[in-house]
Design a protein around this motif. Sequence first.
Motif, PDB file in Angstrom:
ATOM      1  N   MET A   1       0.841  -1.172   0.000  1.00  0.00           N
ATOM      2  CA  MET A   1       0.000   0.000   0.000  1.00  0.00           C
ATOM      3  C   MET A   1       0.888   1.238   0.000  1.00  0.00           C
ATOM      4  O   MET A   1       1.809   1.359   0.787  1.00  0.00           O
ATOM      5  CB  MET A   1      -0.900  -0.020   1.231  1.00  0.00           C
ATOM      6  CG  MET A   1      -1.752   1.190   1.347  1.00  0.00           C
ATOM      7  SD  MET A   1      -2.822   0.996   2.793  1.00  0.00           S
ATOM      8  CE  MET A   1      -3.955   2.271   2.410  1.00  0.00           C
ATOM      9  N   ALA A   2       0.636   2.182  -0.857  1.00  0.00           N
ATOM     10  CA  ALA A   2       1.427   3.398  -0.965  1.00  0.00           C
ATOM     11  C   ALA A   2       1.063   4.335   0.185  1.00  0.00           C
ATOM     12  O   ALA A   2      -0.048   4.310   0.693  1.00  0.00           O
ATOM     13  CB  ALA A   2       1.157   4.086  -2.300  1.00  0.00           C
ATOM     14  N   SER A   3       2.035   5.162   0.576  1.00  0.00           N
ATOM     15  CA  SER A   3       1.743   6.126   1.635  1.00  0.00           C
ATOM     16  C   SER A   3       0.757   7.158   1.125  1.00  0.00           C
ATOM     17  O   SER A   3       0.583   7.335  -0.070  1.00  0.00           O
ATOM     18  CB  SER A   3       3.041   6.788   2.109  1.00  0.00           C
ATOM     19  OG  SER A   3       3.514   7.654   1.122  1.00  0.00           O
ATOM     20  N   ARG A   4       0.144   7.875   2.070  1.00  0.00           N
ATOM     21  CA  ARG A   4      -0.844   8.887   1.682  1.00  0.00           C
ATOM     22  C   ARG A   4      -0.275   9.873   0.695  1.00  0.00           C
ATOM     23  O   ARG A   4      -0.935  10.280  -0.240  1.00  0.00           O
ATOM     24  CB  ARG A   4      -1.291   9.661   2.926  1.00  0.00           C
ATOM     25  CG  ARG A   4      -2.384   9.060   3.656  1.00  0.00           C
ATOM     26  CD  ARG A   4      -2.976  10.029   4.676  1.00  0.00           C
ATOM     27  NE  ARG A   4      -2.050  11.023   5.172  1.00  0.00           N
ATOM     28  CZ  ARG A   4      -1.801  11.242   6.447  1.00  0.00           C
ATOM     29  NH1 ARG A   4      -2.400  10.529   7.356  1.00  0.00           N
ATOM     30  NH2 ARG A   4      -0.975  12.174   6.829  1.00  0.00           N
ATOM     31  N   ALA A  24       8.119  17.726  -0.091  1.00  0.00           N
ATOM     32  CA  ALA A  24       8.523  17.711   1.317  1.00  0.00           C
ATOM     33  C   ALA A  24       9.396  18.922   1.622  1.00  0.00           C
ATOM     34  O   ALA A  24       9.233  19.574   2.663  1.00  0.00           O
ATOM     35  CB  ALA A  24       9.269  16.421   1.637  1.00  0.00           C
ATOM     36  N   LYS A  25      10.312  19.241   0.717  1.00  0.00           N
ATOM     37  CA  LYS A  25      11.168  20.418   0.907  1.00  0.00           C
ATOM     38  C   LYS A  25      10.316  21.684   0.933  1.00  0.00           C
ATOM     39  O   LYS A  25      10.505  22.555   1.787  1.00  0.00           O
ATOM     40  CB  LYS A  25      12.214  20.512  -0.205  1.00  0.00           C
ATOM     41  CG  LYS A  25      13.150  21.708  -0.042  1.00  0.00           C
ATOM     42  CD  LYS A  25      14.088  21.849  -1.202  1.00  0.00           C
ATOM     43  CE  LYS A  25      13.295  22.487  -2.301  1.00  0.00           C
ATOM     44  NZ  LYS A  25      13.974  22.980  -3.428  1.00  0.00           N
ATOM     45  N   LYS A  45       6.163  16.631  11.325  1.00  0.00           N
ATOM     46  CA  LYS A  45       5.207  17.224  10.381  1.00  0.00           C
ATOM     47  C   LYS A  45       5.216  16.454   9.063  1.00  0.00           C
ATOM     48  O   LYS A  45       4.156  16.179   8.494  1.00  0.00           O
ATOM     49  CB  LYS A  45       5.558  18.693  10.162  1.00  0.00           C
ATOM     50  CG  LYS A  45       4.465  19.480   9.512  1.00  0.00           C
ATOM     51  CD  LYS A  45       3.200  19.462  10.338  1.00  0.00           C
ATOM     52  CE  LYS A  45       2.900  20.795  10.922  1.00  0.00           C
ATOM     53  NZ  LYS A  45       1.519  20.903  11.386  1.00  0.00           N
ATOM     54  N   LEU A  46       6.408  16.104   8.600  1.00  0.00           N
ATOM     55  CA  LEU A  46       6.498  15.331   7.355  1.00  0.00           C
ATOM     56  C   LEU A  46       5.862  13.948   7.532  1.00  0.00           C
ATOM     57  O   LEU A  46       5.159  13.468   6.633  1.00  0.00           O
ATOM     58  CB  LEU A  46       7.953  15.202   6.906  1.00  0.00           C
ATOM     59  CG  LEU A  46       8.610  16.492   6.403  1.00  0.00           C
ATOM     60  CD1 LEU A  46      10.101  16.281   6.177  1.00  0.00           C
ATOM     61  CD2 LEU A  46       7.937  16.996   5.135  1.00  0.00           C
ATOM     62  N   GLY A  50       2.469  12.088   5.740  1.00  0.00           N
ATOM     63  CA  GLY A  50       2.576  10.818   5.039  1.00  0.00           C
ATOM     64  C   GLY A  50       3.812  10.641   4.179  1.00  0.00           C
ATOM     65  O   GLY A  50       3.866   9.717   3.364  1.00  0.00           O
ATOM     66  N   TYR A  51       4.803  11.470   4.349  1.00  0.00           N
ATOM     67  CA  TYR A  51       6.024  11.311   3.557  1.00  0.00           C
ATOM     68  C   TYR A  51       6.828  10.132   4.077  1.00  0.00           C
ATOM     69  O   TYR A  51       6.897   9.891   5.281  1.00  0.00           O
ATOM     70  CB  TYR A  51       6.870  12.592   3.598  1.00  0.00           C
ATOM     71  CG  TYR A  51       6.254  13.704   2.791  1.00  0.00           C
ATOM     72  CD1 TYR A  51       6.428  13.764   1.413  1.00  0.00           C
ATOM     73  CD2 TYR A  51       5.470  14.674   3.400  1.00  0.00           C
ATOM     74  CE1 TYR A  51       5.847  14.770   0.670  1.00  0.00           C
ATOM     75  CE2 TYR A  51       4.884  15.687   2.664  1.00  0.00           C
ATOM     76  CZ  TYR A  51       5.072  15.731   1.297  1.00  0.00           C
ATOM     77  OH  TYR A  51       4.495  16.716   0.554  1.00  0.00           O
ATOM     78  N   ASP A  52       7.427   9.393   3.156  1.00  0.00           N
ATOM     79  CA  ASP A  52       8.261   8.256   3.525  1.00  0.00           C
ATOM     80  C   ASP A  52       9.442   8.746   4.359  1.00  0.00           C
ATOM     81  O   ASP A  52       9.961   9.841   4.138  1.00  0.00           O
ATOM     82  CB  ASP A  52       8.788   7.539   2.279  1.00  0.00           C
ATOM     83  CG  ASP A  52       7.673   6.896   1.460  1.00  0.00           C
ATOM     84  OD1 ASP A  52       6.643   6.522   2.070  1.00  0.00           O
ATOM     85  OD2 ASP A  52       7.832   6.786   0.232  1.00  0.00           O
TER      86      ASP A  52
END
Length: 192
Positions: A1-4, A24-25, A45-46, A50-52
């Motif tokens: 399943m992929a992250s949000r 993300a940056k 926060k990242l 949902g950031y990897d």
Amino acid sequence: MASRSAARPDGAEPRTPAAQEVQAKDLCLRLLTDRARSRAELSKKLADKGYDEDVSERVLDRLTEVGLIDDASFAAQWVHSRHTFSGKGKRALAMELRTKGVAPEVAALALDQIDGDDERDRATELVQRKLRTLSLEFEADGAGGRSSERDRVVRRLVSMLARRGYSQGMAFDVVKTALAQAGTDTDGLPAD
């Protein structure tokens, strides 16, 4: 399943790691324009977005490398600002830095910029400001009312300082000294 964050809302293919890094940056830069933040705050926060983890680490490493994330600088700014403008004591500031994810040794260095005299001076300022709003005219009611009203004011002022992170001993001493300077009888108040 992929992250949000990897799944696109329009149902298209998931974003590439490079696209995730750019987003993300951008998120980190937007957050840093509001105020300085610790690396841990940005990492959280990242993660919340949902950031990897590997994408987050690369972005945070790069921002640290170029000097946009610096926990030592953040901690020093935080301590100065919160002590000067909010009247926080060292104990409260240490707790705030801990919740911001600042390493204990980095926090200790930042807290060293406040010495005991600075902390006492700030506590005295806070008490004097509060005393201007309190009535120090204690009427004797024949049943010890004068001292009970004075004791209520002392408890209130000591509690105010304790909530701001000042030690109980310092708080009590500062309050007792301020009351004596204001001409209030401090007889019967304990030494500590």
